[in-house]
Scaffold this motif. Structure first.
Motif, PDB file in Angstrom:
ATOM      1  N   PRO A  85      15.830  79.757  43.483  1.00  0.00           N
ATOM      2  CA  PRO A  85      15.144  79.024  42.405  1.00  0.00           C
ATOM      3  C   PRO A  85      15.950  78.976  41.117  1.00  0.00           C
ATOM      4  O   PRO A  85      15.868  77.998  40.367  1.00  0.00           O
ATOM      5  CB  PRO A  85      13.835  79.804  42.224  1.00  0.00           C
ATOM      6  N   LEU A  86      16.733  80.042  40.852  1.00  0.00           N
ATOM      7  CA  LEU A  86      17.560  80.018  39.644  1.00  0.00           C
ATOM      8  C   LEU A  86      18.611  78.915  39.727  1.00  0.00           C
ATOM      9  O   LEU A  86      18.874  78.222  38.740  1.00  0.00           O
ATOM     10  CB  LEU A  86      18.233  81.378  39.441  1.00  0.00           C
ATOM     11  N   LYS A  87      19.201  78.732  40.901  1.00  0.00           N
ATOM     12  CA  LYS A  87      20.204  77.668  41.059  1.00  0.00           C
ATOM     13  C   LYS A  87      19.556  76.290  40.927  1.00  0.00           C
ATOM     14  O   LYS A  87      20.149  75.377  40.333  1.00  0.00           O
ATOM     15  CB  LYS A  87      20.897  77.799  42.406  1.00  0.00           C
ATOM     16  N   ARG A  88      18.360  76.116  41.498  1.00  0.00           N
ATOM     17  CA  ARG A  88      17.672  74.828  41.337  1.00  0.00           C
ATOM     18  C   ARG A  88      17.394  74.541  39.866  1.00  0.00           C
ATOM     19  O   ARG A  88      17.518  73.396  39.410  1.00  0.00           O
ATOM     20  CB  ARG A  88      16.369  74.831  42.142  1.00  0.00           C
ATOM     21  N   LEU A  89      17.030  75.582  39.122  1.00  0.00           N
ATOM     22  CA  LEU A  89      16.803  75.400  37.684  1.00  0.00           C
ATOM     23  C   LEU A  89      18.086  74.996  36.977  1.00  0.00           C
ATOM     24  O   LEU A  89      18.093  74.092  36.129  1.00  0.00           O
ATOM     25  CB  LEU A  89      16.246  76.696  37.093  1.00  0.00           C
ATOM     26  N   VAL A  90      19.199  75.637  37.336  1.00  0.00           N
ATOM     27  CA  VAL A  90      20.498  75.290  36.738  1.00  0.00           C
ATOM     28  C   VAL A  90      20.856  73.840  37.060  1.00  0.00           C
ATOM     29  O   VAL A  90      21.323  73.090  36.189  1.00  0.00           O
ATOM     30  CB  VAL A  90      21.582  76.255  37.242  1.00  0.00           C
ATOM     31  N   ASP A  91      20.639  73.433  38.311  1.00  0.00           N
ATOM     32  CA  ASP A  91      20.945  72.049  38.699  1.00  0.00           C
ATOM     33  C   ASP A  91      20.149  71.043  37.868  1.00  0.00           C
ATOM     34  O   ASP A  91      20.680  70.021  37.424  1.00  0.00           O
ATOM     35  CB  ASP A  91      20.644  71.839  40.186  1.00  0.00           C
TER      36      ASP A  91
ATOM     37  N   LEU B 247      18.893  71.518  34.900  1.00  0.00           N
ATOM     38  CA  LEU B 247      19.293  71.571  33.484  1.00  0.00           C
ATOM     39  C   LEU B 247      20.604  70.827  33.248  1.00  0.00           C
ATOM     40  O   LEU B 247      20.741  70.083  32.273  1.00  0.00           O
ATOM     41  CB  LEU B 247      19.430  73.029  33.041  1.00  0.00           C
ATOM     42  N   VAL B 248      21.585  71.052  34.130  1.00  0.00           N
ATOM     43  CA  VAL B 248      22.923  70.499  33.897  1.00  0.00           C
ATOM     44  C   VAL B 248      23.053  69.075  34.431  1.00  0.00           C
ATOM     45  O   VAL B 248      23.696  68.225  33.820  1.00  0.00           O
ATOM     46  CB  VAL B 248      23.989  71.418  34.540  1.00  0.00           C
ATOM     47  N   PHE B 249      22.448  68.807  35.586  1.00  0.00           N
ATOM     48  CA  PHE B 249      22.522  67.472  36.192  1.00  0.00           C
ATOM     49  C   PHE B 249      21.109  66.939  36.406  1.00  0.00           C
ATOM     50  O   PHE B 249      20.602  66.910  37.532  1.00  0.00           O
ATOM     51  CB  PHE B 249      23.272  67.536  37.526  1.00  0.00           C
TER      52      PHE B 249
ATOM     53  N   SER C 238      20.786  61.757  31.068  1.00  0.00           N
ATOM     54  CA  SER C 238      21.117  62.446  29.812  1.00  0.00           C
ATOM     55  C   SER C 238      22.613  62.389  29.534  1.00  0.00           C
ATOM     56  O   SER C 238      23.267  63.401  29.274  1.00  0.00           O
ATOM     57  CB  SER C 238      20.647  63.902  29.868  1.00  0.00           C
ATOM     58  N   LEU C 239      23.184  61.184  29.577  1.00  0.00           N
ATOM     59  CA  LEU C 239      24.614  61.010  29.377  1.00  0.00           C
ATOM     60  C   LEU C 239      24.929  60.811  27.903  1.00  0.00           C
ATOM     61  O   LEU C 239      24.115  60.248  27.165  1.00  0.00           O
ATOM     62  CB  LEU C 239      25.111  59.790  30.160  1.00  0.00           C
TER      63      LEU C 239
END
Length: 584
Positions: A286-292, A294-296, A335-336
């Motif tokens: 779940p932490l990686k999904r959150l990072v994905d 946020l960043v992409f 969000s570009l």
């Protein structure tokens, strides 16, 4: 003394801070080496960051392995002056200092000598300390090696601070960002001196070390210390956040094992480690999904998204509006930044620009969106073709009607003129003038309505323009491939208009693959309110004109696959430019 629980928590926090710093510094070094290798100073920054990663590994191994870590730890610490010298070299290169070469040579020479002494004579040992399985304690030689590394780092920071104070704009902000991040690193390194100096306290400054990487990344991204496209910058953030998520999941998963202590027996130890690994993976997902996210952001497309995009794109009335709407939708969705990747619309073709390095999921969104934009572009082009076809059909119908009316007017006009022969001279003159004017209008209507079919042949331009008796600036040998009679009609219309409005008229010619003829006058110029519609029927720039002369010129030039436009020449108020394609 601390309790067993406090010691375990402190040990894991210590190891976690060093591990995260080592991982983040290694990722930063790889990022700079791979994505900014063509930039000045990138190699030096990569070496320095790699040195920080190795230093962190050297300090993290003793609490994990105890005295067994001594060979690796002492060797890496002995080499620590070398990345410090690279930092000095980087700073002086960044500062554009004239003394760069001698400073770099001196720094590397001092660092290499200190590292060699440390490797030969040893820099210290790893011993247990305050419940930690091992901590590095420097020897006198080790203190000397560490002092050399510290002095080199301080020298680099002093030069960086001077650059920060003296420079302006972006260069100043970049220097400040690197200075602040490196200063955080120096403060954090003071924690390593606690065991060596006999300070009976937890080495809390070490916990600040991950902030060094965060501050350095902020400087790279915010102030563009290293130029990189949006995907490289986002990739850097993604790597660091994933590294942080991995460290957090490992710490959380290992905490029960640390608090409960190591189980007795091989099977129990294996089971505990397997459970810890499984728990870490469960937490990491779940932490990686959150990072994905946020960043992409915006990586998943629903049918509702597609419907909304189609509705918003369908409102575009022309190609420019469609392109602007598409760019705005894509920028908002992902969000570009304003200068980031985009798309272009040219007719029915939609092209993605700057997406080659985008992650697959994000690029898939852009490609799917481009397909939807292309559908809208095709519908828009089809609608325009339909409107143009209807317009051409209506113009043809109006032209045929006008030609019929004009042709039928000729006979009554002749009868009127013949009937006026018995009238007084003044009446005959007025009737004759009006009949001539109506005949001229009828001729223009017929010329505008007719389908101009031309028979191109070589025409010597100087011979053609000589008949007008005006100033001409035409090369004697300039030959144009055109219909002589039709071109004479074009020039006659333009010259007559120019003479009616100006006191000076001239024709200019420019040879080349594309031949240009300019007909210029010094009259009052073109009124702004008719400039955009000047070549439409019944729009006239002079009183008493039929408003068909320039429209006929346009029709004849289109039959030649050429154009007629307004142009500018110094000293002339109005110039009409005839542009012809290359002569076969």
């Amino acid at each position: 003394m601390l309790s067993t629980m406090d010691t375990a928590v402190g040990l894991f926090a210590y190891i976690g801070a060093l591990s995260l710093t080592a991982l983040a510094s290694a990722l930063l070094a790889a990022f700079v080496a791979l994505r900014a290798r063509a930039l000045p100073g990138s190699t030096l920054l990569s070496i320095f960051l790699g040195g920080v990663a190795l230093w962190s590994v050297a300090q993290a191994l003793p609490p994990i392995l105890g005295p067994n870590a001594s060979p690796v730890t002492t060797m890496l610490i002995a080499l620590s002056p070398l990345p410090a010298a690279a930092f000095v070299h980087l700073v002086f290169a960044f500062a554009l200092c004239g003394a760069l070469r001698p400073v770099a040579i001196a720094s590397y020479a001092i660092a290499a000598f200190a590292a060699l002494v440390g490797l030969v004579f040893g820099v210290g040992e790893v011993v247990p300390w305050r419940g930690f399985p091992g901590m590095f304690i420097p020897s006198p030689v080790g203190w000397g090696v560490l002092m050399v590394a510290a002095l080199l780092s301080i020298a680099g920071h002093l030069r960086l601070a001077r650059t920060w104070r003296e420079q302006l704009g972006q260069h100043q902000r970049q220097a400040g960002a690197v200075f602040v991040s490196s200063l955080i690193g120096l403060i954090a390194l003071t924690g390593f001196a606690f065991p060596a100096l006999g300070i009976d306290a937890y080495p809390w400054p070490i916990l600040l070390l991950p902030l060094y990487s965060v501050a350095l990344v902020y400087g790279i991204l915010r102030h563009r210390f290293m130029a990189a496209d949006v995907w490289a910058r986002r990739g850097l953030v993604w790597l660091l956040l994933v590294a942080g998520a991995g460290a957090a999941s490992a710490l959380i998963a290992s905490l029960p094992l640390a608090l409960a202590g190591r189980p007795a027996g091989l099977f129990a130890t294996w089971a505990a480690l397997a459970a810890t690994l499984a728990l870490g993976l469960v937490i990491l997902a779940p932490l990686k999904r959150l990072v994905d996210r946020l960043v992409f952001p915006g990586g998943r497309i629903s049918e509702e998204d597609v419907a909304q995009w189609r509705d918003q794109l369908a409102a575009a009335a022309d190609e420019t509006t469609l392109a602007d709407t598409a760019r705005a939708l894509l920028t908002r969705r992902l969000s570009l930044p304003g200068d980031g990747p985009t798309l272009t619309v040219a007719g029915e073709a939609v092209t993605l620009v700057g997406w080659d390095e985008a992650p697959p999921a994000t690029r898939h969104v852009a490609e799917r969106f481009a397909i939807i934009v292309a559908e809208s572009a095709r519908r828009l082009a089809a609608a325009h073709l339909l409107v143009e076809a209807e317009r051409e059909a209506r113009l043809a119908e109006i032209g045929a009607l006008a030609a019929t009316i004009a042709h039928d007017l000729r006979n009554p006009l002749g009868i009127v003129q013949m009937a006026a022969t018995g009238a007084p001279a003044e009446v005959r003159a007025e009737i004759g003038e009006q009949v001539a004017r109506m005949n001229h209008l009828v001729t223009d209507i017929l010329d505008y309505a007719r389908a101009w079919t031309i028979a191109p042949q070589p025409v010597r331009v100087s011979d053609l323009v000589a008949a007008f008796g005006i100033d001409t600036y035409v090369p004697d040998d300039l030959t144009l491939f055109a219909d002589r009679q039709a071109l004479m009609r074009v020039l006659t219309n333009l010259v007559d208009n120019a003479r009616a409005l100006g006191t000076r008229v001239a024709i200019f010619a420019e040879p080349g693959p594309t031949i240009i003829l300019d007909v210029c006058d010094n009259g009052p110029g073109i009124a702004p309110e008719i400039a955009d519609s000047l070549f439409r029927p019944f729009v006239s720039r002079r009183p008493g004109g039929t408003g068909l002369g320039l429209a006929i010129v346009r029709r004849i030039m289109e039959a030649h696959d050429g154009t007629v436009t307004l142009a500018h020449r110094g000293g002339w108020s109005t110039c009409f430019r005839l542009t012809f394609g290359a002569t076969p």
